[in-house]
Design a protein around this motif. Structure first.
Motif, PDB file in Angstrom:
ATOM      1  N   ASP A  83     -35.970   3.861  35.758  1.00  0.00           N
ATOM      2  CA  ASP A  83     -36.378   3.338  37.068  1.00  0.00           C
ATOM      3  C   ASP A  83     -35.201   2.881  37.925  1.00  0.00           C
ATOM      4  O   ASP A  83     -35.371   2.554  39.091  1.00  0.00           O
ATOM      5  N   GLU A  84     -34.016   2.869  37.340  1.00  0.00           N
ATOM      6  CA  GLU A  84     -32.872   2.258  38.018  1.00  0.00           C
ATOM      7  C   GLU A  84     -32.468   2.978  39.304  1.00  0.00           C
ATOM      8  O   GLU A  84     -32.127   2.337  40.299  1.00  0.00           O
ATOM      9  N   ARG A  85     -32.505   4.296  39.322  1.00  0.00           N
ATOM     10  CA  ARG A  85     -32.103   5.010  40.534  1.00  0.00           C
ATOM     11  C   ARG A  85     -33.020   4.670  41.702  1.00  0.00           C
ATOM     12  O   ARG A  85     -32.562   4.380  42.804  1.00  0.00           O
ATOM     13  N   ARG A  86     -34.334   4.686  41.453  1.00  0.00           N
ATOM     14  CA  ARG A  86     -35.288   4.343  42.515  1.00  0.00           C
ATOM     15  C   ARG A  86     -35.127   2.887  42.942  1.00  0.00           C
ATOM     16  O   ARG A  86     -35.197   2.560  44.125  1.00  0.00           O
ATOM     17  N   PHE A  87     -34.904   1.983  41.983  1.00  0.00           N
ATOM     18  CA  PHE A  87     -34.715   0.564  42.289  1.00  0.00           C
ATOM     19  C   PHE A  87     -33.478   0.377  43.168  1.00  0.00           C
ATOM     20  O   PHE A  87     -33.507  -0.328  44.169  1.00  0.00           O
ATOM     21  N   GLY A  88     -32.385   1.027  42.802  1.00  0.00           N
ATOM     22  CA  GLY A  88     -31.151   0.942  43.567  1.00  0.00           C
ATOM     23  C   GLY A  88     -31.295   1.468  44.987  1.00  0.00           C
ATOM     24  O   GLY A  88     -30.746   0.899  45.933  1.00  0.00           O
ATOM     25  N   ARG A  89     -32.062   2.550  45.145  1.00  0.00           N
ATOM     26  CA  ARG A  89     -32.297   3.097  46.496  1.00  0.00           C
ATOM     27  C   ARG A  89     -33.050   2.108  47.370  1.00  0.00           C
ATOM     28  O   ARG A  89     -32.750   1.963  48.552  1.00  0.00           O
ATOM     29  N   LEU A  90     -34.025   1.407  46.811  1.00  0.00           N
ATOM     30  CA  LEU A  90     -34.786   0.414  47.578  1.00  0.00           C
ATOM     31  C   LEU A  90     -33.892  -0.717  48.083  1.00  0.00           C
ATOM     32  O   LEU A  90     -34.138  -1.292  49.127  1.00  0.00           O
ATOM     33  N   LEU A  91     -32.851  -1.039  47.313  1.00  0.00           N
ATOM     34  CA  LEU A  91     -31.993  -2.176  47.645  1.00  0.00           C
ATOM     35  C   LEU A  91     -30.706  -1.775  48.356  1.00  0.00           C
ATOM     36  O   LEU A  91     -29.883  -2.641  48.652  1.00  0.00           O
ATOM     37  N   ARG A  92     -30.535  -0.481  48.630  1.00  0.00           N
ATOM     38  CA  ARG A  92     -29.319  -0.017  49.311  1.00  0.00           C
ATOM     39  C   ARG A  92     -29.112  -0.799  50.606  1.00  0.00           C
ATOM     40  O   ARG A  92     -30.047  -1.007  51.377  1.00  0.00           O
ATOM     41  N   GLY A  93     -27.897  -1.271  50.827  1.00  0.00           N
ATOM     42  CA  GLY A  93     -27.586  -2.049  52.020  1.00  0.00           C
ATOM     43  C   GLY A  93     -27.835  -3.539  51.855  1.00  0.00           C
ATOM     44  O   GLY A  93     -27.521  -4.314  52.744  1.00  0.00           O
ATOM     45  N   SER A  94     -28.402  -3.943  50.729  1.00  0.00           N
ATOM     46  CA  SER A  94     -28.639  -5.373  50.437  1.00  0.00           C
ATOM     47  C   SER A  94     -27.521  -5.890  49.547  1.00  0.00           C
ATOM     48  O   SER A  94     -26.801  -5.123  48.914  1.00  0.00           O
ATOM     49  N   ALA A  95     -27.420  -7.211  49.478  1.00  0.00           N
ATOM     50  CA  ALA A  95     -26.497  -7.834  48.528  1.00  0.00           C
ATOM     51  C   ALA A  95     -27.159  -7.769  47.162  1.00  0.00           C
ATOM     52  O   ALA A  95     -27.893  -8.668  46.754  1.00  0.00           O
ATOM     53  N   ALA A  96     -26.963  -6.668  46.467  1.00  0.00           N
ATOM     54  CA  ALA A  96     -27.564  -6.454  45.152  1.00  0.00           C
ATOM     55  C   ALA A  96     -26.661  -5.525  44.368  1.00  0.00           C
ATOM     56  O   ALA A  96     -26.105  -4.575  44.920  1.00  0.00           O
ATOM     57  N   ALA A  97     -26.506  -5.806  43.077  1.00  0.00           N
ATOM     58  CA  ALA A  97     -25.649  -4.956  42.254  1.00  0.00           C
ATOM     59  C   ALA A  97     -26.072  -5.011  40.795  1.00  0.00           C
ATOM     60  O   ALA A  97     -26.589  -6.018  40.319  1.00  0.00           O
ATOM     61  N   ARG A  98     -25.806  -3.900  40.114  1.00  0.00           N
ATOM     62  CA  ARG A  98     -25.999  -3.850  38.665  1.00  0.00           C
ATOM     63  C   ARG A  98     -24.824  -4.607  38.058  1.00  0.00           C
ATOM     64  O   ARG A  98     -23.671  -4.249  38.296  1.00  0.00           O
ATOM     65  N   ILE A  99     -25.115  -5.648  37.280  1.00  0.00           N
ATOM     66  CA  ILE A  99     -24.034  -6.444  36.698  1.00  0.00           C
ATOM     67  C   ILE A  99     -23.911  -6.280  35.194  1.00  0.00           C
ATOM     68  O   ILE A  99     -22.946  -6.767  34.599  1.00  0.00           O
ATOM     69  N   GLY A 100     -24.861  -5.611  34.548  1.00  0.00           N
ATOM     70  CA  GLY A 100     -24.753  -5.460  33.106  1.00  0.00           C
ATOM     71  C   GLY A 100     -25.953  -4.790  32.467  1.00  0.00           C
ATOM     72  O   GLY A 100     -26.740  -4.121  33.131  1.00  0.00           O
ATOM     73  N   THR A 101     -26.076  -5.051  31.151  1.00  0.00           N
ATOM     74  CA  THR A 101     -27.077  -4.388  30.327  1.00  0.00           C
ATOM     75  C   THR A 101     -27.689  -5.376  29.347  1.00  0.00           C
ATOM     76  O   THR A 101     -26.994  -6.234  28.804  1.00  0.00           O
ATOM     77  N   VAL A 102     -28.972  -5.217  29.094  1.00  0.00           N
ATOM     78  CA  VAL A 102     -29.655  -5.988  28.049  1.00  0.00           C
ATOM     79  C   VAL A 102     -29.212  -5.423  26.706  1.00  0.00           C
ATOM     80  O   VAL A 102     -29.147  -4.200  26.525  1.00  0.00           O
ATOM     81  N   THR A 103     -28.887  -6.304  25.766  1.00  0.00           N
ATOM     82  CA  THR A 103     -28.473  -5.884  24.420  1.00  0.00           C
ATOM     83  C   THR A 103     -29.505  -6.380  23.401  1.00  0.00           C
ATOM     84  O   THR A 103     -30.345  -7.223  23.712  1.00  0.00           O
ATOM     85  N   GLY A 104     -29.390  -5.876  22.196  1.00  0.00           N
ATOM     86  CA  GLY A 104     -30.340  -6.263  21.145  1.00  0.00           C
ATOM     87  C   GLY A 104     -29.793  -7.257  20.157  1.00  0.00           C
ATOM     88  O   GLY A 104     -30.454  -7.586  19.171  1.00  0.00           O
ATOM     89  N   ASP A 105     -28.579  -7.778  20.393  1.00  0.00           N
ATOM     90  CA  ASP A 105     -27.930  -8.603  19.377  1.00  0.00           C
ATOM     91  C   ASP A 105     -28.143 -10.104  19.519  1.00  0.00           C
ATOM     92  O   ASP A 105     -27.629 -10.889  18.717  1.00  0.00           O
ATOM     93  N   GLY A 106     -28.865 -10.543  20.537  1.00  0.00           N
ATOM     94  CA  GLY A 106     -29.136 -11.965  20.691  1.00  0.00           C
ATOM     95  C   GLY A 106     -27.987 -12.783  21.273  1.00  0.00           C
ATOM     96  O   GLY A 106     -28.078 -13.994  21.326  1.00  0.00           O
ATOM     97  N   HIS A 107     -26.921 -12.131  21.708  1.00  0.00           N
ATOM     98  CA  HIS A 107     -25.774 -12.832  22.292  1.00  0.00           C
ATOM     99  C   HIS A 107     -25.686 -12.539  23.787  1.00  0.00           C
ATOM    100  O   HIS A 107     -25.970 -11.427  24.223  1.00  0.00           O
ATOM    101  N   VAL A 108     -25.268 -13.539  24.560  1.00  0.00           N
ATOM    102  CA  VAL A 108     -25.043 -13.350  25.990  1.00  0.00           C
ATOM    103  C   VAL A 108     -23.535 -13.414  26.219  1.00  0.00           C
ATOM    104  O   VAL A 108     -22.886 -14.379  25.849  1.00  0.00           O
ATOM    105  N   ARG A 109     -22.992 -12.335  26.805  1.00  0.00           N
ATOM    106  CA  ARG A 109     -21.553 -12.251  27.047  1.00  0.00           C
ATOM    107  C   ARG A 109     -21.300 -11.970  28.524  1.00  0.00           C
ATOM    108  O   ARG A 109     -21.961 -11.116  29.108  1.00  0.00           O
ATOM    109  N   ALA A 110     -20.333 -12.666  29.075  1.00  0.00           N
ATOM    110  CA  ALA A 110     -19.898 -12.418  30.444  1.00  0.00           C
ATOM    111  C   ALA A 110     -18.410 -12.150  30.405  1.00  0.00           C
ATOM    112  O   ALA A 110     -17.649 -12.917  29.815  1.00  0.00           O
ATOM    113  N   THR A 111     -17.993 -11.038  31.001  1.00  0.00           N
ATOM    114  CA  THR A 111     -16.584 -10.655  30.975  1.00  0.00           C
ATOM    115  C   THR A 111     -16.052 -10.564  32.410  1.00  0.00           C
ATOM    116  O   THR A 111     -16.802 -10.459  33.361  1.00  0.00           O
TER     117      THR A 111
END
Length: 186
Positions: A156-184
Motif C-alpha cells: 500500500d505504500e506507493r498509493r499512500f505516498g502519492r496521496l501525501l505528495r507535496g505534504s510534510a510526510a516521509a518514510r522514516i523506517g520499518t517495523v521489525t520483529g525483534d522487539g527493539h526500537v532503534r533510531a539512527t
C-alpha cells in the motif's frame, strides 16, 4: 470543586487546571478502526507533519531541568490539510496503524506502537520531515503538534505516498520483529 484535587494526609492537593477536549463519533464499521499498534514486520513507518524541534514545556525539558527554548506552536490550518489527506488514505485502508506524537514526541510514539504490537522499529532521524536541522534530542523528544506516526503495508505504500505528495510526510523506517526500537543518524 475541581476533578483534579484530592485530600492526602489531611491536606488538600490540587493539580493545575487543565483543558480537556473529548470527541465522540460514530464508526459504522469497527473493522475499519485504526489502532496505534504496529501490525507486521516489514511495514513501512511514516512520519506525517513538520518536526520543529521545540523542547520548551515538554517532558524532555522537565527531565532535563528546564530552560530549553521555545514551546511547541500549533499550525491548525496546515494540520487540517495533512489530516484530510491522511483520512483519504485511511478510508481506503492504506494505514495499518496510526499514533499521535504528543507527550514525549517521536520516541514515545515509536515505543508505544512497538509495545502494542509486540514488535520493534528501525528509523532514521535523517528522514524526519523538519523545518531545519534537528539535534538527536529535538528529533526524538520534540513535541511539535499536528504530527502522526503511521505504519503502512508494503503493498500500500506507493498509493499512500502519492496521496501525501507535496505534504510534510516521509518514510522514516520499518517495523521489525525483534522487539527493539532503534533510531539512527548518519
Amino acid at each position: 470543586s475541581m476533578k483534579n484535587a484530592a485530600r492526602i494526609g489531611g491536606r488538600r492537593v490540587a493539580g493545575r487546571p487543565t483543558l480537556l477536549v473529548s470527541l465522540v463519533g460514530v464508526l459504522r464499521d469497527v473493522r475499519r478502526a485504526i489502532t496505534t499498534d504496529f501490525k507486521r514486520p516489514g511495514d513501512a513507518i511514516w512520519l506525517l507533519g513538520v518536526s520543529r524541534g521545540e523542547l520548551g514545556g515538554t517532558i524532555y525539558e522537565r527531565l532535563a531541568g528546564g530552560g530549553l527554548a521555545a514551546c511547541p506552536a500549533a499550525d491548525p490550518a496546515g494540520a487540517m490539510r495533512l489530516y484530510r489527506r491522511f483520512h483519504r488514505g485511511a478510508r481506503r485502508g492504506l494505514a495499518a496503524s496510526c499514533h499521535d506524537l504528543s507527550d514525549g514526541g517521536l520516541w514515545v510514539a515509536l515505543a508505544e506502537s512497538a509495545l502494542g504490537g509486540g514488535l520493534g522499529a528501525e528509523v532514521s532521524l535523517d528522514a524526519v520531515p523538519a523545518d531545519r536541522p534537528l539535534s538527536v534530542e529535538q528529533a526524538l523528544f520534540g513535541e511539535s503538534p499536528g504530527r502522526l506516526l503511521v505504519s503502512v503495508a508494503p503493498g500500500d505504500e506507493r498509493r499512500f505516498g502519492r496521496l501525501l505528495r507535496g505534504s510534510a510526510a516521509a518514510r522514516i523506517g520499518t517495523v521489525t520483529g525483534d522487539g527493539h526500537v532503534r533510531a539512527t543518524r548518519a
